[in-house]
Design a protein around this motif. Structure first.
Motif, mmCIF file in Angstrom:
data_model
loop_
_atom_site.group_PDB
_atom_site.id
_atom_site.type_symbol
_atom_site.label_atom_id
_atom_site.label_comp_id
_atom_site.label_asym_id
_atom_site.label_seq_id
_atom_site.Cartn_x
_atom_site.Cartn_y
_atom_site.Cartn_z
ATOM 1 N N HIS A 22 1.850 -16.066 9.478
ATOM 2 C CA HIS A 22 2.331 -16.232 7.863
ATOM 3 C C HIS A 22 1.150 -15.221 7.131
ATOM 4 C CE1 HIS A 22 3.915 -19.802 9.776
ATOM 5 N NE2 HIS A 22 4.862 -19.975 8.555
ATOM 6 N N VAL A 23 1.566 -14.924 6.132
ATOM 7 C CA VAL A 23 0.979 -14.399 4.978
ATOM 8 C C VAL A 23 0.865 -14.737 3.794
ATOM 9 C CG1 VAL A 23 0.385 -12.004 4.031
ATOM 10 C CG2 VAL A 23 1.107 -12.031 6.788
ATOM 11 N N ALA A 24 -0.235 -14.657 2.994
ATOM 12 C CA ALA A 24 -0.305 -15.326 1.846
ATOM 13 C C ALA A 24 -0.937 -14.180 0.964
ATOM 14 C CB ALA A 24 -0.787 -16.242 1.758
ATOM 15 N N LEU A 25 -1.052 -14.070 -0.244
ATOM 16 C CA LEU A 25 -1.600 -13.027 -1.230
ATOM 17 C C LEU A 25 -2.120 -13.667 -2.561
ATOM 18 C CD1 LEU A 25 -2.076 -9.915 -1.740
ATOM 19 C CD2 LEU A 25 -0.068 -9.860 -2.918
ATOM 20 N N VAL A 26 -3.411 -13.584 -2.738
ATOM 21 C CA VAL A 26 -4.225 -13.852 -3.884
ATOM 22 C C VAL A 26 -4.417 -12.515 -4.591
ATOM 23 C CG1 VAL A 26 -5.885 -15.195 -4.906
ATOM 24 C CG2 VAL A 26 -4.824 -16.121 -2.826
ATOM 25 N N THR A 27 -4.064 -12.413 -5.980
ATOM 26 C CA THR A 27 -4.531 -11.161 -6.746
ATOM 27 C C THR A 27 -5.478 -11.713 -7.988
ATOM 28 O OG1 THR A 27 -2.625 -11.407 -8.196
ATOM 29 C CG2 THR A 27 -2.457 -9.890 -5.984
ATOM 30 N N PHE A 28 -6.226 -10.918 -8.266
ATOM 31 C CA PHE A 28 -7.118 -11.237 -9.424
ATOM 32 C C PHE A 28 -7.396 -9.913 -10.383
ATOM 33 C CE2 PHE A 28 -9.740 -10.221 -5.980
ATOM 34 C CZ PHE A 28 -10.862 -9.495 -6.456
ATOM 35 N N ARG A 29 -7.341 -10.412 -11.702
ATOM 36 C CA ARG A 29 -7.347 -9.375 -12.726
ATOM 37 C C ARG A 29 -7.430 -10.109 -13.986
ATOM 38 N NH1 ARG A 29 -2.595 -8.538 -15.678
ATOM 39 N NH2 ARG A 29 -3.363 -6.291 -16.361
ATOM 40 N N GLY A 30 -7.967 -9.262 -15.062
ATOM 41 C CA GLY A 30 -8.225 -9.911 -16.247
ATOM 42 C C GLY A 30 -9.339 -11.007 -16.272
ATOM 43 N N ASP A 31 -8.635 -12.159 -16.800
ATOM 44 C CA ASP A 31 -9.501 -13.400 -16.568
ATOM 45 C C ASP A 31 -9.123 -14.340 -16.007
ATOM 46 O OD1 ASP A 31 -7.313 -13.979 -18.073
ATOM 47 O OD2 ASP A 31 -8.655 -14.806 -19.899
ATOM 48 N N GLY A 35 -5.369 -3.546 -13.630
ATOM 49 C CA GLY A 35 -6.037 -3.090 -14.757
ATOM 50 C C GLY A 35 -6.831 -4.486 -15.288
ATOM 51 N N GLY A 36 -7.926 -4.352 -16.068
ATOM 52 C CA GLY A 36 -8.746 -5.456 -16.502
ATOM 53 C C GLY A 36 -9.839 -5.892 -16.139
ATOM 54 N N ALA A 37 -10.510 -7.061 -16.374
ATOM 55 C CA ALA A 37 -11.847 -7.251 -15.899
ATOM 56 C C ALA A 37 -11.397 -7.953 -14.239
ATOM 57 C CB ALA A 37 -12.083 -8.572 -16.617
ATOM 58 N N THR A 38 -12.776 -8.298 -13.632
ATOM 59 C CA THR A 38 -12.868 -8.715 -12.256
ATOM 60 C C THR A 38 -13.216 -9.971 -12.091
ATOM 61 O OG1 THR A 38 -13.411 -6.404 -11.891
ATOM 62 C CG2 THR A 38 -13.513 -7.965 -10.128
ATOM 63 N N PRO A 39 -12.183 -11.038 -12.066
ATOM 64 C CA PRO A 39 -12.593 -12.570 -11.933
ATOM 65 C C PRO A 39 -12.831 -12.978 -10.480
ATOM 66 C CG PRO A 39 -10.273 -12.495 -12.418
ATOM 67 C CD PRO A 39 -10.747 -11.132 -12.396
ATOM 68 N N LEU A 40 -13.771 -12.271 -9.783
ATOM 69 C CA LEU A 40 -13.992 -12.645 -8.285
ATOM 70 C C LEU A 40 -13.976 -13.863 -7.807
ATOM 71 C CD1 LEU A 40 -14.025 -11.404 -5.406
ATOM 72 C CD2 LEU A 40 -16.504 -10.755 -5.931
ATOM 73 N N ALA A 41 -14.869 -14.627 -8.759
ATOM 74 C CA ALA A 41 -15.189 -16.020 -8.482
ATOM 75 C C ALA A 41 -13.903 -16.750 -8.577
ATOM 76 C CB ALA A 41 -16.428 -16.477 -9.349
#
Length: 573
Positions: free
Chosen positions: A427-436, A461-467
């Motif tokens: 299986h494959v899942a995808l988490v993306t993060f951008r902005g807040d 585009g936007g900020a990087t909410p890595l946490a």
């Protein structure tokens, strides 16, 4: 196949062998000398062509075994019915305790333990031979190395259609005559030395291969009625034994400047003597050419892939192996108590109790006749080995620092990985993060159409909410593990997180939150991989990967295919 003839006194390049004739020849050679050849690796899916080959082998009366056969069936053990009937311990003989042929079905699924067990049996019992039926459907699959190294003959019949085949039948009278002649054919040290040089030229690292090729050459000499090895016999040994073991093209060798031998006089008194009485003198490069002429197109690449897959078997990338009492492949039973879903293994329980019946009846003379006396320690519980489904959770940086081009390449890598994962039922899942914010853009799925639809609409585009992305990925991994899956995290980011978990733009707090989540991921022993996509890698991401116990790979300018290949190699997929 006609015997080799070298009446011209010159060496000519070997003509390509007739593929179907080679199949029939290999079967007859196996019947002539099973002790020397040890067996046959038959690669091909079930169908009319394979049935034709197996029908020709029917006179050899092979006994069947499968990859998950219990140990007592292989080595012998308690004969339960006879023990109960005679009221005394009776044993039966295992498949590996008798000479003759064995047929291993689904050989590509043979566990490592069984492969070693069969290899030891082939070494210990000269009268035992194995026919391994390899039904591999994917490149990289194949026969386990302990068996592939011991079986002399190899046949690939996947390329044959029904119209390409013909009736196959062992020539019993000619085989009997060849068997009687076999022991009298001398094994030439010079021929073995030459076959060893040829094996080296083909990058074969097995010391058994030249000897097995020599055995095949001797069997062919007996088959054609010769009294000693000839050049054609060596070619057959190379084609049937060394060709399938080749791992590289031969290096260009300088031309042979040795002058040709002088022509014999016209009235040579030795002219009428059998040419088999002289040692074969054939150049090594012609034998190497014969090996590659015998290979079907593309087979060398497939065999190299199979060897690489076997070498990486310890890091297969498949889901975790776990023991179960309800599903999976059977493994030996263990003492236990029924209940809580556990099921009694009736046969194993009776087998445990049977040898003790005379003693128990003597201790209990009032026990009814014909009743089996069981004790709690006799009860055996069924067990299974189950492999969990794997889910690859991609955490993709879609922020402005990652750039739109890199996001596109990450999308392509996820699509490629999903297409490859389908064959392995991953299986494959995808988490993306951008902005807040960070979100689970694609829940665990095996649907390539759904994945492409979700990926196509991902903005950048936007900020990087890595946490925040690490929090979402961590929760998704725990949910997957709770459903019995084996999660693996794959982060694609430059690591420049600047949004904390509370949504504020605080780079220092964002770094602390990311490190806290990295420690949580490491504490739960969730496998992780970090691909650093920044043009100038920063030490912060390296520290984050080390805290997470993750593998860190720097790929500043990778395209989708390179990224997918790196992920596949690192994750073992």
């Amino acid at each position: 196949m006609t015997p080799f003839d070298d009446t011209s006194g010159s060496h000519r390049p070997p003509p390509p062998p007739d593929p179907w004739a080679q199949v029939g020849l290999a079967l007859n050679l196996l019947a002539i000398d099973p002790k020397g050849l040890r067996g046959l690796w038959l690669r091909g899916r079930a169908g009319p062509v394979r049935d034709c080959v197996l029908g020709a082998l029917a006179p050899l009366a092979p006994r069947k075994l499968h990859p998950f056969m219990p140990e007592d069936a292989l080595s012998g053990g308690l004969d339960l019915s006879a023990t109960l009937a005679l009221n005394s311990l009776q044993r039966h003989v295992g498949l590996l305790s008798r000479d003759g042929f064995l047929t291993l079905t689904m050989a590509e699924r043979c566990p490592a333990g069984l492969a070693v067990r069969l290899g030891q049996a082939l070494d210990a019992r000269p009268g035992l031979a194995l026919i391994a039926l390899d039904e591999a459907a994917e490149d990289g699959e194949g026969l386990p190395q302990p068996l592939a190294d011991r079986l002399a003959l190899f046949l690939d019949i996947d390329g044959f259609g029904w119209s390409d085949s013909a009736d196959l039948q062992l020539d019993a009278p000619r085989i009997a005559a060849a068997k009687a002649r076999l022991a009298a054919i001398p094994l030439s040290p010079d021929a073995l030395e030459q076959l060893t040089r040829v094996a080296h030229g083909l990058a074969i690292d097995s010391l058994r291969a030249p000897w097995l090729a020599l055995m095949a050459a001797r069997a062919h000499a007996a088959w054609r009625g010769g009294q000693a090895l000839a050049e054609g016999d060596l070619r057959v040994g190379v084609e049937l034994v060394l060709a399938q073991r080749a791992r590289a093209l031969p290096h260009d060798a300088p031309p042979d400047e040795t002058p040709p031998p002088p022509e014999p006089p016209e009235n040579d008194p030795e002219e009428g003597r059998d040419r088999d009485s002289t040692e074969p003198q054939i150049p090594d490069d012609l034998l190497i050419d014969a090996a590659f002429a015998a290979l079907p197109p593309g087979l060398l690449a497939r065999l190299q892939a199979a060897k690489a897959a076997r070498a990486a078997a310890g890091n297969s990338g498949a889901g975790a192996v776990r023991k179960s009492i309800s599903r999976g492949r059977p493994i030996p039973s263990r003492p236990g108590k029924p209940g809580s879903g556990a099921r009694v293994d009736v046969i194993a329980t009776l087998r445990q109790a049977a040898p003790w019946q005379p003693m128990r009846r003597a201790a209990r003379p009032d026990a009814p006749d014909g009743r089996l006396l069981l004790m709690p320690d006799d009860i055996r519980i069924k067990r299974y080995r189950d492999r969990t489904d794997r889910v690859l959770i991609f955490v993709v940086d879609a922020s402005g620092s990652a750039a739109v081009a890199r996001l596109a390449e990450a999308k392509g890598a996820v699509e490629i990985m999903l297409a490859e994962a389908y064959s392995a039922r991953d299986h494959v899942a995808l988490v993306t993060f951008r902005g807040d914010t960070a979100e689970l853009a694609l829940p665990p799925t095996r649907s390539l159409v759904q994945a492409k639809r979700r990926l196509a609409g991902l903005p950048g585009g936007g900020a990087t909410p890595l946490a925040g992305a690490m929090q979402v990925a961590f929760d998704a991994a725990l949910q997957a593990r709770g459903r019995g899956m084996s999660p693996t995290l794959a982060f694609l980011t430059d690591g420049r997180g600047n949004i904390a978990l509370d949504g504020t733009a605080n780079r220092a707090q964002a770094g602390e939150d990311a490190m806290t989540l990295a420690r949580a991921i490491a504490a739960r022993a969730i496998p992780a991989l970090v691909i650093d996509t920044s043009l100038r890698p920063k030490p912060q991401l390296s520290e984050l990967a080390a805290t997470m116990n993750a593998t860190r790979i720097v790929l500043p300018r990778a395209d989708a295919r390179a990224m997918a290949a790196t992920l596949g190699a690192a994750l073992g997929s």
